[in-house]
Each structure stands twice: as C-alpha cells, then as structure tokens.
Write an enzyme that holds these catalytic residues in place. Structure first.
Site, mmCIF file in Angstrom:
data_model
loop_
_atom_site.group_PDB
_atom_site.id
_atom_site.type_symbol
_atom_site.label_atom_id
_atom_site.label_comp_id
_atom_site.label_asym_id
_atom_site.label_seq_id
_atom_site.Cartn_x
_atom_site.Cartn_y
_atom_site.Cartn_z
ATOM 1 N N LYS A 45 -17.734 11.506 -16.071
ATOM 2 C CA LYS A 45 -16.751 10.696 -15.382
ATOM 3 C C LYS A 45 -15.883 11.516 -14.436
ATOM 4 C CE LYS A 45 -16.167 7.837 -19.503
ATOM 5 N NZ LYS A 45 -15.303 7.630 -20.684
ATOM 6 N N ASP A 102 -16.640 17.817 -10.616
ATOM 7 C CA ASP A 102 -15.215 18.122 -10.545
ATOM 8 C C ASP A 102 -14.968 19.577 -10.921
ATOM 9 O OD1 ASP A 102 -16.161 17.340 -13.042
ATOM 10 O OD2 ASP A 102 -14.194 16.821 -13.793
ATOM 11 N N ASP A 105 -17.122 25.035 -15.624
ATOM 12 C CA ASP A 105 -16.361 25.855 -16.571
ATOM 13 C C ASP A 105 -17.334 26.857 -17.202
ATOM 14 O OD1 ASP A 105 -15.009 26.665 -18.978
ATOM 15 O OD2 ASP A 105 -13.693 24.939 -18.803
ATOM 16 N N LEU A 108 -22.622 25.134 -18.233
ATOM 17 C CA LEU A 108 -23.740 24.557 -18.993
ATOM 18 C C LEU A 108 -24.115 23.170 -18.479
ATOM 19 C CD1 LEU A 108 -22.705 25.710 -22.599
ATOM 20 C CD2 LEU A 108 -24.479 26.678 -21.122
ATOM 21 N N PHE A 154 -6.719 25.316 -19.015
ATOM 22 C CA PHE A 154 -7.320 23.997 -19.245
ATOM 23 C C PHE A 154 -6.687 23.029 -18.257
ATOM 24 C CE2 PHE A 154 -8.279 19.918 -20.937
ATOM 25 C CZ PHE A 154 -9.513 20.071 -21.538
ATOM 26 N N ARG A 167 -6.585 11.565 -15.991
ATOM 27 C CA ARG A 167 -7.517 11.506 -14.853
ATOM 28 C C ARG A 167 -6.827 10.978 -13.597
ATOM 29 N NH1 ARG A 167 -12.769 12.340 -16.988
ATOM 30 N NH2 ARG A 167 -13.162 11.335 -18.987
HETATM 31 C C1 PRP Z 1 -16.486 18.097 -17.794
HETATM 32 C C2 PRP Z 1 -16.608 18.165 -16.281
HETATM 33 C C3 PRP Z 1 -17.947 18.792 -16.056
HETATM 34 C C4 PRP Z 1 -18.118 19.671 -17.293
HETATM 35 C C5 PRP Z 1 -17.900 21.104 -16.929
HETATM 36 O O1 PRP Z 1 -17.131 16.964 -18.271
HETATM 37 O O2 PRP Z 1 -16.515 16.894 -15.693
HETATM 38 O O3 PRP Z 1 -18.983 17.851 -15.990
HETATM 39 O O4 PRP Z 1 -17.140 19.252 -18.243
HETATM 40 O O5 PRP Z 1 -17.903 21.934 -18.053
HETATM 41 P P1 PRP Z 1 -18.974 23.053 -18.326
HETATM 42 O O6 PRP Z 1 -19.156 23.836 -17.064
HETATM 43 O O7 PRP Z 1 -18.328 23.896 -19.414
HETATM 44 O O8 PRP Z 1 -20.241 22.430 -18.814
HETATM 45 P P2 PRP Z 1 -16.867 16.341 -19.738
HETATM 46 O O9 PRP Z 1 -17.933 16.755 -20.688
HETATM 47 O O10 PRP Z 1 -15.455 16.619 -20.146
HETATM 48 O O11 PRP Z 1 -17.067 14.784 -19.454
HETATM 49 P P3 PRP Z 1 -16.258 13.842 -18.432
HETATM 50 O O12 PRP Z 1 -16.607 14.293 -17.039
HETATM 51 O O13 PRP Z 1 -16.777 12.499 -18.740
HETATM 52 O O14 PRP Z 1 -14.783 14.006 -18.703
#
Ligand code: PRP
Length: 179
Positions: A45, A102, A105, A108, A154, A167
């Site tokens: 999302k 977005d 991090d 992965l 964070f 959000r």
């Molecule tokens: C968040 C963000 C990325 C991902 C990045 O998604 O939107 O897709 O984490 O993190 P990473 O590089 O450690 O994998 P999340 O799983 O929180 O879902 P959301 O977008 O629905 O909030």
C-alpha cells in the site's frame, strides 16, 4: 515519555522538499523513457501517494498496474517473508515496466518483486523508490531512480505507515524507536 508523545512523528522531509524532488524524478524518468510507453507499477500500500504524484508529472504514455505486497505487518522490523496481497493480471511481456516503491529498507521486498516480474519477460524492468536506506540493505540492490537516501530511522507519512497509521501525513516523519 508517554506513549502518545513517542508516537508523534518528528519531521524528516518537509512537504515542499518532497514535492520538488518528485517533480525532478518525474522529469528524469520522462526523459529516459521518451518515445516509449511505460507500465508503472504501484506497490501497495505504501506507494499510493508517491505513485499518484509521480505519474501525474511524468509526461509519457503510461498504464498503471497495482501490486500488493506486505512484509512488515504491524511490526517495525521486516518479517523477511514477502506476502503478495494483490497480483497484476495484465501480461507484462514486451512492456517497459517501472516499479514504484515508497521505501527500500532491507531491499527484500524490491528484490522479490524484481525477480517475480522479470519472470514475466518485460522488455525492460526498472525501479524507482522515493526513499532508500543504504545502511539497512540486506541484499545487493540497484535502484534506478532514488528520491532521497536516509538513515536507519523508522519513517512514516506520505503513504508510509506504522501499524496502518500515519499514511495521510503530507511529509516524511520519523518515530522514535522503543515502542
Ligand atoms: C513497506 C514498503 C516497502 C517495503 C520495504 O511495505 O512499502 O514495500 O516495506 O521494506 P524492505 O525493503 O525491508 O522489504 P510493508 O510491508 O510495510 O507494506 P505496506 O506497503 O502495505 O505498508
């Protein structure tokens, strides 16, 4: 400190700076893809606000696709397991695909998405992330377009959540750790 106070995001990237950078990214992408049609993939999302702002400023023929993935749930640390919550049903073979995230991090999620979409044989596959945390990467990751490199804080806002909240903030803020 009260729980409520700790959960008030502190300002990291103000709205004006965000909007300026998004406009620059849109111009850069439009220049690079000139003469081609792009399939822009919004990774749900978290990317929905960045994606909406970005595509409206990209002077290119585009189609939009939406891919739902989740790996954080309500946690502050990635589970390491990427769950697909909404797949793309349109064929991507022979298309110029741009993944819009977005935040990268651990990397992965993007790594998983790149591998999954590469298997669908697009003509080209690139990625764009508003935020990148270079110190947190757990995998070799080349992101083609990056809005801002940030530290390990964070972050929330502009689409990014903590346990589903924040959000809607028009800026990027950060939460103090430890709750
Ligand atoms: C968040 C963000 C990325 C991902 C990045 O998604 O939107 O897709 O984490 O993190 P990473 O590089 O450690 O994998 P999340 O799983 O929180 O879902 P959301 O977008 O629905 O909030």
């Amino acid at each position: 400190m009260s729980e409520e106070k700790k959960l008030t995001p502190k300002l990291l990237i103000p709205e004006v700076q965000l909007q300026k950078r998004v406009a620059e990214l849109a111009r850069e992408i439009a220049t690079d893809y000139q003469g081609r049609e792009v399939v822009a993939v919004c990774v749900l999302k978290g990317s929905f606000i960045f994606f909406s702002d970005l595509i409206r400023q990209m002077d290119l023929p585009i189609t939009c696709e939406f891919l739902g993935v989740s790996s954080y749930g309500n946690k502050m640390v990635s589970s390491g397991e990427v769950k697909v919550t909404l797949d793309i049903n349109e064929p991507l073979e022979g298309k110029h695909v741009l993944i819009v995230e977005d935040i990268v991090d651990t990397g992965l999620t993007l790594f998983y998405i790149m591998s999954a979409l590469k298997a669908r044989k697009p003509a080209s596959l690139k990625s764009c992330a508003l935020l990148l945390k270079p110190e947190c990467l757990k995998t070799e990751m080349d992101v083609d377009y990056i809005g801002f490199k940030i530290g390990s804080e964070f972050v929330v806002g502009y689409g990014v959540d903590f346990a589903g909240k924040f959000r809607e903030l028009p800026y990027i803020g950060y939460l103090e750790q430890g709750h």
